[in-house]
Write a protein that holds these residues in place. Sequence first.
Motif, PDB file in Angstrom:
ATOM      1  N   SER A   1       0.828  -1.202   0.000  1.00  0.00           N
ATOM      2  CA  SER A   1       0.000   0.000   0.000  1.00  0.00           C
ATOM      3  C   SER A   1       0.865   1.256   0.000  1.00  0.00           C
ATOM      4  O   SER A   1       0.598   2.218  -0.742  1.00  0.00           O
ATOM      5  N   ARG A   2       1.921   1.283   0.826  1.00  0.00           N
ATOM      6  CA  ARG A   2       2.810   2.444   0.883  1.00  0.00           C
ATOM      7  C   ARG A   2       3.497   2.696  -0.455  1.00  0.00           C
ATOM      8  O   ARG A   2       3.787   3.842  -0.814  1.00  0.00           O
TER       9      ARG A   2
ATOM     10  N   GLY B   1       6.181  -2.424 -15.542  1.00  0.00           N
ATOM     11  CA  GLY B   1       5.278  -1.633 -14.713  1.00  0.00           C
ATOM     12  C   GLY B   1       5.283  -1.902 -13.233  1.00  0.00           C
ATOM     13  O   GLY B   1       4.433  -1.374 -12.513  1.00  0.00           O
ATOM     14  N   ALA B   2       6.239  -2.688 -12.719  1.00  0.00           N
ATOM     15  CA  ALA B   2       6.282  -2.938 -11.276  1.00  0.00           C
ATOM     16  C   ALA B   2       6.625  -1.670 -10.510  1.00  0.00           C
ATOM     17  O   ALA B   2       7.277  -0.758 -11.033  1.00  0.00           O
ATOM     18  N   ARG B   3       6.193  -1.614  -9.252  1.00  0.00           N
ATOM     19  CA  ARG B   3       6.499  -0.478  -8.392  1.00  0.00           C
ATOM     20  C   ARG B   3       7.758  -0.711  -7.556  1.00  0.00           C
ATOM     21  O   ARG B   3       8.435   0.246  -7.176  1.00  0.00           O
TER      22      ARG B   3
ATOM     23  N   PHE C   1       3.116  -8.145 -13.673  1.00  0.00           N
ATOM     24  CA  PHE C   1       4.023  -7.226 -12.993  1.00  0.00           C
ATOM     25  C   PHE C   1       3.472  -5.812 -12.892  1.00  0.00           C
ATOM     26  O   PHE C   1       3.974  -5.017 -12.087  1.00  0.00           O
ATOM     27  N   ASP C   2       2.479  -5.473 -13.678  1.00  0.00           N
ATOM     28  CA  ASP C   2       1.994  -4.099 -13.731  1.00  0.00           C
ATOM     29  C   ASP C   2       1.473  -3.660 -12.366  1.00  0.00           C
ATOM     30  O   ASP C   2       0.560  -4.274 -11.813  1.00  0.00           O
ATOM     31  N   GLY C   3       2.062  -2.610 -11.808  1.00  0.00           N
ATOM     32  CA  GLY C   3       1.639  -2.093 -10.510  1.00  0.00           C
ATOM     33  C   GLY C   3       1.949  -3.009  -9.352  1.00  0.00           C
ATOM     34  O   GLY C   3       1.261  -2.974  -8.329  1.00  0.00           O
ATOM     35  N   SER C   4       3.009  -3.801  -9.456  1.00  0.00           N
ATOM     36  CA  SER C   4       3.249  -4.852  -8.462  1.00  0.00           C
ATOM     37  C   SER C   4       4.410  -4.557  -7.534  1.00  0.00           C
ATOM     38  O   SER C   4       5.311  -3.765  -7.833  1.00  0.00           O
ATOM     39  N   LEU C   5       4.382  -5.246  -6.392  1.00  0.00           N
ATOM     40  CA  LEU C   5       5.529  -5.459  -5.527  1.00  0.00           C
ATOM     41  C   LEU C   5       5.984  -6.888  -5.783  1.00  0.00           C
ATOM     42  O   LEU C   5       5.235  -7.837  -5.546  1.00  0.00           O
TER      43      LEU C   5
END
Length: 287
Positions: A49-50, A194-196, A107-111
């Motif tokens: 979330s962070r 796209g990973a975070r 992976f998009d938007g992932s940890l």
Amino acid sequence: MTPWQNAWQQALYGPDGFYRRPEGPAGHFRTAAHAAPGELAGALARLASRLGAGTIVDVGAGRGELLTALVPSGVRLWGVDVVERPPGLPPAIGWAQGLDALPDQAFDGSLVIAWELLDVIPLTVAELDESCSPSIVLVEPRTGREQPGGAPEPEELAWRATWWPGGEEGDRVEVGLARDLFWRDLVHRARTTGARAALCVDYAHTAGNRPAQGSLSGFRNGREVPPRPDGSMDVTAHVAIDAVAAATGLPHEITTQAEALAALGVTDTELLDPGGLGGFAWLLHTF
């Protein structure tokens, strides 16, 4: 006799390898995911979330124990391991048998997490001879008997010169190049799709505290045993986490598991024990 790296690879990941056994890793040793899955899952959900991550991708997910604990968090979940989708895995969890089978969109938007994974990526084990030159250690898988072999490859010698120099006759060097390349490639793929963030958690050492005799170990039925690459046990060696971090060429943060989990609100004493699970290294890249 065969190089340790080759025998180790076959013992863990071959057709009859240890990680393909029906009981899975949890049948032989405890990780943080087995010790306190609920509290650990809550911490990872807060971390995601962070970081603004709506998905968690667990590479080396075992039989999905940590992912199962994460289901109530509501984040999207993907697991990757060498086995087929485990029976009874909650339907909310996506699964890929191997990284090649994992779609880029996962992976998009992932940890992305690799929890106690790099320590079981086989590497070259070398021993210093009377001139303090490294020779590859050969092993007989059935007995664990060893003998010296030839010189490591030039790129492995270069790795050693940078990350594990010095030593005396009889000392060992665990050449972590294969782990560096695995992490570099995983992080690159995650970042470009796209990973975070990407998180590696493992037994580790850094320059200045490399173990003179190496850290190669075996684990079977909950006990540490002499390592033997015969498929009957886990075979593991600690991670040169500074080399792994540098291989990506990206900014990073290295801390201990105890420090990282305490900052995420964890209170479980086993997870925070600096002499045990809390002493693991956390390597975090944010993109």
